[in-house]
Design an enzyme around this catalytic site. Sequence first.
Site, PDB file in Angstrom:
ATOM      1  N   LYS A  90      -2.516  -3.137   7.437  1.00 49.97           N
ATOM      2  CA  LYS A  90      -1.048  -3.164   7.407  1.00 49.97           C
ATOM      3  C   LYS A  90      -0.500  -2.205   6.350  1.00 49.97           C
ATOM      4  O   LYS A  90      -1.159  -1.934   5.342  1.00 49.97           O
ATOM      5  CB  LYS A  90      -0.536  -4.588   7.180  1.00 49.97           C
ATOM      6  CG  LYS A  90      -0.593  -5.070   5.751  1.00 49.97           C
ATOM      7  CD  LYS A  90       0.404  -6.210   5.517  1.00 49.97           C
ATOM      8  CE  LYS A  90       0.538  -6.459   4.014  1.00 49.97           C
ATOM      9  NZ  LYS A  90       1.845  -6.710   3.526  1.00 49.97           N
ATOM     10  N   LYS A 133      -6.637 -10.218  -2.114  1.00 50.17           N
ATOM     11  CA  LYS A 133      -6.115  -9.753  -3.408  1.00 50.17           C
ATOM     12  C   LYS A 133      -7.102 -10.051  -4.531  1.00 50.17           C
ATOM     13  O   LYS A 133      -7.210  -9.263  -5.470  1.00 50.17           O
ATOM     14  CB  LYS A 133      -4.753 -10.392  -3.706  1.00 50.17           C
ATOM     15  CG  LYS A 133      -3.642  -9.860  -2.810  1.00 50.17           C
ATOM     16  CD  LYS A 133      -2.256 -10.125  -3.371  1.00 50.17           C
ATOM     17  CE  LYS A 133      -1.190  -9.476  -2.482  1.00 50.17           C
ATOM     18  NZ  LYS A 133       0.169  -9.715  -2.945  1.00 50.17           N
ATOM     19  N   LYS A 165       2.936  -2.312   0.104  1.00 51.65           N
ATOM     20  CA  LYS A 165       3.518  -1.794  -1.137  1.00 51.65           C
ATOM     21  C   LYS A 165       2.476  -1.416  -2.159  1.00 51.65           C
ATOM     22  O   LYS A 165       2.673  -0.545  -2.974  1.00 51.65           O
ATOM     23  CB  LYS A 165       4.304  -2.926  -1.805  1.00 51.65           C
ATOM     24  CG  LYS A 165       5.695  -3.038  -1.387  1.00 51.65           C
ATOM     25  CD  LYS A 165       6.310  -4.177  -2.189  1.00 51.65           C
ATOM     26  CE  LYS A 165       7.622  -4.517  -1.560  1.00 51.65           C
ATOM     27  NZ  LYS A 165       8.033  -5.857  -1.888  1.00 51.65           N
TER      28      LYS A 165
HETATM   29  P1  ATP Z   1       1.902  -6.306  -0.670  1.00 48.68           P
HETATM   30  O1  ATP Z   1       1.334  -5.690   0.547  1.00 48.68           O
HETATM   31  O2  ATP Z   1       1.697  -5.524  -1.906  1.00 48.68           O
HETATM   32  O3  ATP Z   1       1.574  -7.765  -0.803  1.00 48.68           O
HETATM   33  P2  ATP Z   1       4.236  -6.220   0.865  1.00 48.68           P
HETATM   34  O4  ATP Z   1       4.391  -4.812   1.246  1.00 48.68           O
HETATM   35  O5  ATP Z   1       3.619  -7.197   1.824  1.00 48.68           O
HETATM   36  O6  ATP Z   1       3.464  -6.287  -0.502  1.00 48.68           O
HETATM   37  P3  ATP Z   1       6.205  -8.236   0.222  1.00 48.68           P
HETATM   38  O7  ATP Z   1       7.266  -8.257  -0.800  1.00 48.68           O
HETATM   39  O8  ATP Z   1       4.997  -9.086  -0.018  1.00 48.68           O
HETATM   40  O9  ATP Z   1       5.675  -6.754   0.448  1.00 48.68           O
HETATM   41  O10 ATP Z   1       6.795  -8.605   1.644  1.00 48.68           O
HETATM   42  C1  ATP Z   1       8.172  -8.695   1.976  1.00 48.68           C
HETATM   43  C2  ATP Z   1       8.307  -8.965   3.473  1.00 48.68           C
HETATM   44  O11 ATP Z   1       7.871  -7.819   4.222  1.00 48.68           O
HETATM   45  C3  ATP Z   1       7.455 -10.142   3.976  1.00 48.68           C
HETATM   46  O12 ATP Z   1       8.214 -10.898   4.906  1.00 48.68           O
HETATM   47  C4  ATP Z   1       6.299  -9.477   4.651  1.00 48.68           C
HETATM   48  O13 ATP Z   1       5.746 -10.289   5.678  1.00 48.68           O
HETATM   49  C5  ATP Z   1       6.950  -8.226   5.234  1.00 48.68           C
HETATM   50  N1  ATP Z   1       5.974  -7.150   5.427  1.00 48.68           N
HETATM   51  C6  ATP Z   1       5.178  -6.613   4.473  1.00 48.68           C
HETATM   52  N2  ATP Z   1       4.402  -5.638   4.985  1.00 48.68           N
HETATM   53  C7  ATP Z   1       4.714  -5.555   6.311  1.00 48.68           C
HETATM   54  C8  ATP Z   1       4.256  -4.730   7.366  1.00 48.68           C
HETATM   55  N3  ATP Z   1       3.327  -3.811   7.180  1.00 48.68           N
HETATM   56  N4  ATP Z   1       4.797  -4.902   8.601  1.00 48.68           N
HETATM   57  C9  ATP Z   1       5.754  -5.841   8.805  1.00 48.68           C
HETATM   58  N5  ATP Z   1       6.239  -6.655   7.836  1.00 48.68           N
HETATM   59  C10 ATP Z   1       5.732  -6.529   6.593  1.00 48.68           C
END
Ligand code: ATP
Length: 326
Positions: A193, A112, A196
Amino acid sequence: MKKRVFSGIQPTGRSHIGNYLGAMKHWANDQREFENFFCIVDLHALTVPQDPAELRAATREMAAMLIAVGLDPRYCHIFVQSHVAAHSQMAWLLNCFTPLGWLERMTQYKDKAQKQVSVMAGLLGYPVLMAGDILLYHTHYVPVGDDQKQHVELARDIAQSFNARFGDVFTVPEVVIPPVGARIMNLSEPTKKMSKSDDDLNSTILLLDTPDAIRRKLMRATTDSERSILFDENRPGIYNLLTLYELFTGEPRAAIESRFAGKGYGDLKKGLAEVVIEGLRPLQARYAELTRDPATLDTILRDSAERCAVIAEKTLTDVQHVIGLR
Ligand code: ATP
Ligand code: LTN
């Protein structure tokens, strides 16, 4: 006494099927077994730039989404991190007991930080705030997707080193990662991955996407130049699509492979689009209903925060006491 589960989700961007399959769905499935704390981590969101009005709206929307995916306020404390002051207070205290080197090693920080023009100190402290979230509630289990494993391990390290010095103040939490779905991949670049904060809107299926958007995104998903439709981890694009099919239908892998034997990637994508659309339909309907009544959502958040504050303040006071404050 039921064991305690704590997890958090950021109120930023829009929730996607990675969040759902890696985290939220498991929280909902297991909720009756545990005392659950699901925290909308608005303070974590501040570690990268946010628009104030959008952040406020996204916080309430996230509360609606958590209930829409099936979390029941009768079994879960669904609350906003900044509503319980002990989270900020605990983060400061833990910052004073966390070696800088532990934070500089965090892979999410490195990723990040690279994307920011100017990196704020809060981005480095992010995992300390997260450790405080978990430790305030004497949490036993932390269910998260794969990307958060390193942060939960850091929370364990902080708890253990603190306990070694001051006695058994903290419960040492365990991370829980789902066996399948812990890392749903980006549709355009299946070696990354699904996230968001991705700028490529075609890479991510949002929980609120329309059927047309879901079909369009899946039809464009990156695959490979082979033909067979098999669960092969060395072929990330196809493996990701098949994993999504598995998770949305609950069918065994062998049955899915034989369903698509001799068919083309287009058939897999079309079939997958329909199961995703059907899988998300009930959740989308509940979400629409919940957002029509913001006052009820606000009441749920307020009541939860009041109950959480009582628990969190007790732990905070214990910590303040052993380190020589008060
Ligand atoms: P960013 O990628 O912008 O950091 P994010 O999509 O990871 O955001 P979070 O709010 O940080 O979203 O994560 C919420 C939950 O979703 C966490 O438990 C995280 O591990 C899970 N998660 C996020 N992305 C994935 C993914 N691609 N596959 C499985 N679990 C995920
Ligand atoms: N950093 C996590 C969100 C989060 C969290 C937590 C998860 C904040 N505090 C405590 C589990 C336990 C994320 O980005 N997914």
